[in-house]
Design an enzyme around this catalytic site. Structure first.
Site, PDB file in Angstrom:
ATOM      1  N   ASP A 205       0.979  -1.338   0.280  1.00  0.00           N
ATOM      2  CA  ASP A 205      -0.001  -0.001   0.145  1.00  0.00           C
ATOM      3  C   ASP A 205       0.942   1.656  -0.119  1.00  0.00           C
ATOM      4  OD1 ASP A 205      -2.616   1.100  -0.006  1.00  0.00           O
ATOM      5  OD2 ASP A 205      -1.705   1.802   2.543  1.00  0.00           O
ATOM      6  N   GLU A 249       1.197   0.017  -5.117  1.00  0.00           N
ATOM      7  CA  GLU A 249       0.772   0.821  -5.623  1.00  0.00           C
ATOM      8  C   GLU A 249       1.737   2.074  -5.612  1.00  0.00           C
ATOM      9  OE1 GLU A 249      -3.525   3.193  -3.554  1.00  0.00           O
ATOM     10  OE2 GLU A 249      -2.168   2.794  -2.282  1.00  0.00           O
TER      11      GLU A 249
END
Length: 557
Positions: A205, A249
């Protein structure tokens, strides 16, 4: 290269399916999806053809940010199940041929995490430098916040110690200081723990944010180059689990993304989401002009052999359009989210694909055909295979995190709990379970589910799409994307018509004499002229995948 390398580097031609356990299937009837429920539905995913299951956070959490605020990296949210349930899920998925990855949340913790609570005890306690603090009042950072409707600074005053802590996201999510060896050691242990339980990697993330050195003075930093940390992470992962992956990401311009793969043969992230191609896809769909997408694909930087782009139309967050210009974003808003309630944070959309395309089955199927034909690894968000809609009444990103629609029964078959106890509201209206559900579509040969299943299986049978060299083919129609992917002497050609007008596409391919084009999504063969020329008709919003077949070809199609 050998065909066996397509299994060694499995992520280059996988089909990834992302889901939130708490909204997928509720096995015990308490209104919250659970790990046992997901395990019951593994055969559904296997039938669809999924090869990699991506789990959104299932760790203990106060649940102020849908699980992305973690209080224990080693735990399992008791609402969802236990460690035993996780092991059973992973074991069952692998028996069906699926690898399993999970979110790795190392940019921040919850403010309720024991580390942060200890760090607030005093300015000299052992956990203080797990986070980033400053004693002086911070400057105005309102232009750096991720959620402008919720926060006005990336610094928050801690009344107990009188200092400010860094948080790129919400104030209840303090940023970890990964430049500190003891923080990195904690993360290594977290990675090792879940690998030992059977995970095959992680979706990492907010990568650029945890590599940021915002708020750090030179004496605070133990790592001069933040990318050293990514290299260390990949090396650790490889030692513990040779074919595990890091899927990052990284929503940055293409020219900045390559360094996150690593220039030394690919020594950082294995995969990254191509946010640029996704955003340009929507611009192309809005304009009915393939140019923006073609430009995004051809401007991708060359990446190391062991690395890959992950492609997608929809993910679990807002559909961000932040890399478009203001005018381009306005075009996409006008086409796919003209009402303010459809937009979020001034930069994205809180809608799913079918509603943005006005429920037109031709455009929806063309869009997913386009996704699976692009060079890279396609990623589906749960419910996309059914054509689920969103709940515009839900806040922000929660609009697309509604319960999975399994049947036309109560709560869409998601749970037997009373509707007011569900973790989220089931979509109603024309996209609700009375009209859109898995049970009906799996029995309907003409359903979107069966179409997506065909795309999945055809993609898996075409290693060119994951491994091949891209060529955008010359042809005169601006509303058509014609591209070719070539690998190991074989080629697949894909055509997509972004407009409602039928068209005939003239192509000239550089192929051996006596070649032909064999349709892969329907029956049909088109002979090529001696000069490699052919005229290929496309319906309005039509699409075709064709393999170049030569005399003596050993492939079945």
């Amino acid at each position: 290269m050998r065909m066996t390398q397509t299994s060694d580097l499995w992520w280059k031609n996988a089909v990834i399916y992302c889901l939130d356990i708490e909204t997928f299937f509720d096995a015990d009837g308490d209104g919250v999806g659970d790990i046992a429920g997901l395990t019951e539905r593994i055969d559904y995913l296997a039938q669809l053809g999924v090869t990699c299951l991506w789990l959104m956070p299932f760790y203990p959490t106060p649940d102020r940010d849908d699980g992305y605020d973690v209080t224990d990296y080693y735990g399992v949210d008791p609402r969802l199940g236990t460690h035993g349930d996780v092991v059973e899920l992973i074991r069952t998925a692998k028996d069906r041929g699926m690898r399993v990855i999970a979110d790795l949340l190392i940019n921040h913790t919850s403010s309720e995490h024991p580390w942060f609570q200890a760090s607030r005890a005093s300015t000299d306690n052992p956990y203080r430098d797990y986070y980033v603090w400053r004693a002086e009042p911070p400057p105005d950072t309102s232009d750096q916040v991720i959620f402008p409707d919720e926060e006005d600074s990336i610094w928050e005053l801690d009344e107990r110690t009188g200092e400010w802590y860094l948080h790129h996201f919400y104030a209840h999510q303090p940023d970890l200081n990964i430049t500190k060896a003891k923080v990195r050691d904690e993360i290594w242990k977290t990675i090792g723990f879940w690998l030992q339980l059977g995970l095959d990697g992680f979706r990492v993330d907010a990568v650029p944010y945890f590599l940021s050195d915002v708020g750090l003075s030179p004496q605070d930093k133990e790592v001069d180059d933040p990318h050293t940390y990514l290299r260390q992470m990949r090396a650790f992962l490889g030692r513990r689990h040779g074919d595990a992956i890091l899927l990052g990401e990284v929503n940055l311009p293409h020219e900045e993304q390559r360094k996150y793969f690593g220039d030394n043969g690919g020594d950082q992230l294995h995969m990254m989401f191509d946010f640029i191609a996704m955003q340009k896809t929507y611009l192309s769909l809005a304009r009915e002009d393939a140019g923006p997408l073609a430009e995004a694909l051809t401007q991708r930087p060359a990446i190391p052999h062991d690395c890959q782009w992950a492609t997608f139309l929809r993910n679990h967050d807002e559909l961000t359009l932040d890399k478009l210009t203001e005018d381009e974003r306005a075009e996409v808003f006008a086409a796919f989210g003209p009402e303010e309630r459809m937009q979020v944070y001034g930069r994205g959309l809180k809608r799913r694909v079918p509603t943005m395309l006005d429920g037109d089955p031709r455009r929806i199927r063309m869009a997913y055909s386009l996704l699976f034909s692009l060079p890279g690894t396609p990623t589906l968000y749960y419910g996309e295979e059914l054509g689920m809609g969103e709940d515009l009444g839900a806040d922000g990103r929660m609009a697309v995190r509604t319960p999975m629609q399994w049947s036309d029964g109560e709560n869409g078959g998601f749970s037997t709990a009373p509707p007011d106890r569900l973790v989220g509201q089931v979509v109603d209206g024309g996209y609700g379970p009375k009209h859109v559900n898995a049970a009906a579509q799996m029995r309907d040969a003409d359903s979107l589910w069966n179409f997506v299943r065909t795309l999945v299986l055809t993609y898996r049978a075409c290693p060119e799409l994951g491994w091949g060299r891209l060529t955008v083919l010359d042809q005169p129609h601006t509303h058509v994307l014609a591209h070719q992917l070539s690998w190991e002497g074989s080629s697949v050609v894909a055509l997509h018509n972004l407009s409602a007008e039928p068209v005939t596409v003239p192509l000239r391919l550089d192929v051996p004499p006596d070649s032909a084009l064999v349709d892969l999504l329907r029956d049909g063969t088109t002979d090529l002229g001696a000069d490699g020329a052919a005229d290929l008709p496309l319906e309005g919003y039509g699409y075709r995948w064709l393999r170049v077949r030569r005399d003596g070809e050993r492939q079945l199609v």
